[in-house]
Design a protein around this motif. Structure first.
Motif, PDB file in Angstrom:
ATOM      1  N   ILE A 142       0.899  -1.193  -0.201  1.00  0.00           N
ATOM      2  CA  ILE A 142      -0.013   0.102   0.023  1.00  0.00           C
ATOM      3  C   ILE A 142       0.823   1.364   0.152  1.00  0.00           C
ATOM      4  O   ILE A 142       0.551   2.138  -0.710  1.00  0.00           O
ATOM      5  N   THR A 143       2.034   1.148   0.698  1.00  0.00           N
ATOM      6  CA  THR A 143       2.884   2.509   0.659  1.00  0.00           C
ATOM      7  C   THR A 143       3.547   2.485  -0.686  1.00  0.00           C
ATOM      8  O   THR A 143       3.383   3.827  -1.381  1.00  0.00           O
ATOM      9  N   MET A 144       3.759   1.571  -1.441  1.00  0.00           N
ATOM     10  CA  MET A 144       4.289   1.742  -2.959  1.00  0.00           C
ATOM     11  C   MET A 144       3.320   2.335  -3.875  1.00  0.00           C
ATOM     12  O   MET A 144       3.631   2.826  -4.642  1.00  0.00           O
ATOM     13  N   ALA A 145       2.196   1.558  -3.706  1.00  0.00           N
ATOM     14  CA  ALA A 145       0.970   2.143  -4.564  1.00  0.00           C
ATOM     15  C   ALA A 145       0.695   3.569  -4.350  1.00  0.00           C
ATOM     16  O   ALA A 145       0.547   4.279  -5.384  1.00  0.00           O
ATOM     17  N   ALA A 146       0.727   4.076  -3.092  1.00  0.00           N
ATOM     18  CA  ALA A 146       0.634   5.433  -2.807  1.00  0.00           C
ATOM     19  C   ALA A 146       1.564   6.557  -3.373  1.00  0.00           C
ATOM     20  O   ALA A 146       1.327   7.480  -3.604  1.00  0.00           O
ATOM     21  N   THR A 147       2.793   5.708  -3.932  1.00  0.00           N
ATOM     22  CA  THR A 147       3.853   6.653  -4.426  1.00  0.00           C
ATOM     23  C   THR A 147       4.031   6.449  -5.610  1.00  0.00           C
ATOM     24  O   THR A 147       4.773   7.193  -6.630  1.00  0.00           O
ATOM     25  N   GLY A 148       2.988   5.691  -6.342  1.00  0.00           N
ATOM     26  CA  GLY A 148       2.960   5.385  -7.795  1.00  0.00           C
ATOM     27  C   GLY A 148       3.712   4.400  -8.407  1.00  0.00           C
ATOM     28  O   GLY A 148       3.859   4.032  -9.592  1.00  0.00           O
ATOM     29  N   PHE A 149       4.568   3.440  -7.507  1.00  0.00           N
ATOM     30  CA  PHE A 149       5.031   2.561  -7.939  1.00  0.00           C
ATOM     31  C   PHE A 149       4.291   1.040  -7.828  1.00  0.00           C
ATOM     32  O   PHE A 149       3.542   0.946  -6.653  1.00  0.00           O
ATOM     33  N   ASP A 150       4.514   0.215  -8.677  1.00  0.00           N
ATOM     34  CA  ASP A 150       3.880  -1.230  -8.729  1.00  0.00           C
ATOM     35  C   ASP A 150       5.018  -2.051  -8.187  1.00  0.00           C
ATOM     36  O   ASP A 150       6.084  -2.040  -8.347  1.00  0.00           O
ATOM     37  N   ILE A 151       4.184  -3.265  -7.692  1.00  0.00           N
ATOM     38  CA  ILE A 151       4.900  -4.166  -7.175  1.00  0.00           C
ATOM     39  C   ILE A 151       4.336  -5.469  -7.825  1.00  0.00           C
ATOM     40  O   ILE A 151       3.271  -5.669  -7.863  1.00  0.00           O
ATOM     41  N   GLU A 152       5.409  -6.284  -8.492  1.00  0.00           N
ATOM     42  CA  GLU A 152       4.928  -7.409  -9.179  1.00  0.00           C
ATOM     43  C   GLU A 152       5.431  -8.747  -8.449  1.00  0.00           C
ATOM     44  O   GLU A 152       6.482  -8.903  -7.590  1.00  0.00           O
TER      45      GLU A 152
END
Length: 100
Positions: A90-100
């Motif tokens: 959720i932190t990465m999504a909030a900064t505009g990065f995706d996690i695969e």
């Protein structure tokens, strides 16, 4: 996994709860009439849903499906691992990065 999820979320501050809501639903605010009135894009009511997924059948991190207000949670071996991976996602999504 669902019990762990709600235990973890209950410890979040308001900002992290808003980020989680944004991650899963696409909106950081709850509907005025509460969670039971969450809607999908076409206006149809779509409940907030948690779906447990075998770790070998998904990525290493929780995955949101904002169109259906659903989060897929890998079935981790511990509550601590779920908490760590959820917070990263959720932190990465909030900064505009995706996690695969």
């Amino acid at each position: 996994v669902c019990v762990w999820f709600w235990e973890i979320v209950s410890e979040y501050d308001q900002e992290l709860k808003a980020r989680l809501l944004q991650f899963v639903t696409g909106s950081s605010g709850a509907p005025a009439r509460g969670f039971r009135s969450l809607q999908e894009i076409n206006g149809r009511v779509m409940k907030f849903t948690i779906h447990g997924v075998a770790l070998e059948n998904c990525g290493a991190f929780p995955s949101p499906y904002t169109k259906s207000n659903r989060i897929d949670l890998p079935i981790y071996g511990s509550k601590d691992e779920l908490g760590e991976k959820l917070k990263i996602a959720i932190t990465m999504a909030a900064t505009g990065f995706d996690i695969e």
